[in-house]
Design an enzyme around this catalytic site. Structure first.
Site, PDB file in Angstrom:
ATOM      1  N   LYS A  43      18.071  63.914   7.833  1.00  0.00           N
ATOM      2  CA  LYS A  43      17.708  62.493   7.829  1.00  0.00           C
ATOM      3  C   LYS A  43      16.777  62.140   6.661  1.00  0.00           C
ATOM      4  CE  LYS A  43      20.054  60.797  11.211  1.00  0.00           C
ATOM      5  NZ  LYS A  43      20.879  59.590  11.202  1.00  0.00           N
ATOM      6  N   ASP A  44      16.181  63.142   6.005  1.00  0.00           N
ATOM      7  CA  ASP A  44      15.402  62.856   4.787  1.00  0.00           C
ATOM      8  C   ASP A  44      16.305  62.208   3.742  1.00  0.00           C
ATOM      9  OD1 ASP A  44      13.420  64.229   6.072  1.00  0.00           O
ATOM     10  OD2 ASP A  44      13.273  65.867   4.620  1.00  0.00           O
TER      11      ASP A  44
END
Ligand SMILES: Cc1ncc(COP(=O)(O)O)c(C=O)c1O
Length: 323
Positions: A43-44
């Protein structure tokens, strides 16, 4: 290699072959270790891409506020990226969030707002979305809206899928990908199918998730599965869909740590469970890649706690022999 800042560490995660869990006669199984992103999950990538796109579109002004609903990993990614780029983040969370994730989000400097109203299956998604919409209106904030924002899958077309086809060339037969908001799977499906025409995609969903038309039910897997059908879901891009139970996912997560030395999360266990079953029915010449979304240290008090499993009546023993 010396990097200028932490955001440059996002992406370019390693791909590793599994040596102990797959059956010797089946296909080779590889994993992509997304837990090695600096915030601990894939999700970064989504957070960085969505924020960059919003900046370009003029939706975020310097010092602006971002509001999002997240069970954990997107919140952590956004908290990391927002702070580095000078934005304020308000995360709408629910009581199911692990205390560890809550602490991580707050450690990165984000504010958290807790909702309390669950639906009849114990899901808080509706309440979280309602709260986000109210805050966005009240504050004039930017809402990444990960369930519907096309920048969510686009992040994985631009980065994750590119890294995969650059590593394998055309020599990859299946990608096994967990589905939550469907950003990861839709983006990887589009990117991979464009560059590896024969590749097949297996979507991995949680038992109890409604994404692919199954009835809703109680589930303890985090990130994978959804209580609504995500706007980013593209069923025609996924060649097969499989549903994995909490016990199957968590039993595999534990085996991944012990047997392969990979400390990963529950959706990683679900993906590998599905990949191992798939590999059994394929010839040894074929290659299967499972994407493992996050690392395991966030789950010490849940998946890796016998007490927690017992409290939630999740029996692992039956499932370890099934693989
Ligand atoms: C641990 C974990 N696995 C899988 C997913 C699913 O990814 P996506 O939302 O892109 O479908 C998520 C999403 O947050 C996650 O946190």
């Amino acid at each position: 290699m010396i990097y200028d800042n932490v955001l440059q560490l996002i992406g370019n995660t390693p791909i590793v072959k599994l040596n102990y869990l797959p059956q010797p006669l089946g296909a080779q199984v590889f994993i992509k270790l997304e837990g090695l992103n600096p915030g601990g999950s894939m999700k970064d990538r989504t957070a960085l891409y969505i924020i960059s796109q919003a900046e370009e579109a003029g939706l975020l002004q310097p010092g602006g506020t971002i509001v999002e609903s997240s069970s954990g990993n997107l919140a952590i990614g956004l908290a990391l990226v927002a702070r580095q780029k000078g934005y304020k983040l308000i995360c709408v969370v629910d009581p199911k969030i692990s205390p560890v994730n809550l602490s991580i989000i707050q450690a990165y400097g984000a504010e958290t707002v807790m909702v309390e109203q669950a639906d009849e299956y114990g899901n808080f998604l509706r309440a979280r979305i309602d709260k986000v919409q109210a805050l966005v209106q009240q504050l004039g904030a930017f809402w990444p809206n990960q369930y519907n924002n096309p920048s969510n899958p686009e992040a994985h077309i631009q980065t994750t899928s590119r890294e995969i086809y650059e590593a394998f060339g055309k020599e990859l037969h299946w990608a096994v990908i967990p589905a939550g908001t469907c950003g990861l799977i839709t983006g990887c499906s589009l990117g991979l199918k464009e560059h590896i025409p024969q590749i097949k995609i297996m979507a991995v969903d949680a038992v109890g998730s409604v994404t692919f038309g199954m009835p809703p039910g109680v589930r303890y897997q985090i990130g994978i599965g959804s209580a609504i059908v995500p706007g980013n879901m593209r069923r025609h891009l996924y060649d097969e869909v499989t549903h994995v139970s909490d016990a199957e996912a968590f039993a595999t997560t534990r085996r991944l740590v012990k047997e392969e030395g990979l400390l990963v999360g529950g959706s990683a266990g679900a993906a590998v469970f599905a990949a191992l079953k798939l590999a059994e029915r394929l010839p040894a010449t074929e290659k299967v890649l499972a994407i493992l979304p996050d690392r395991g240290d966030r789950y010490y008090n849940t998946i890796f706690s016998d007490e927690w499993l017992e409290k939630n009546a999740i029996e692992l023993d039956k499932h370890t022999v099934k693989i």
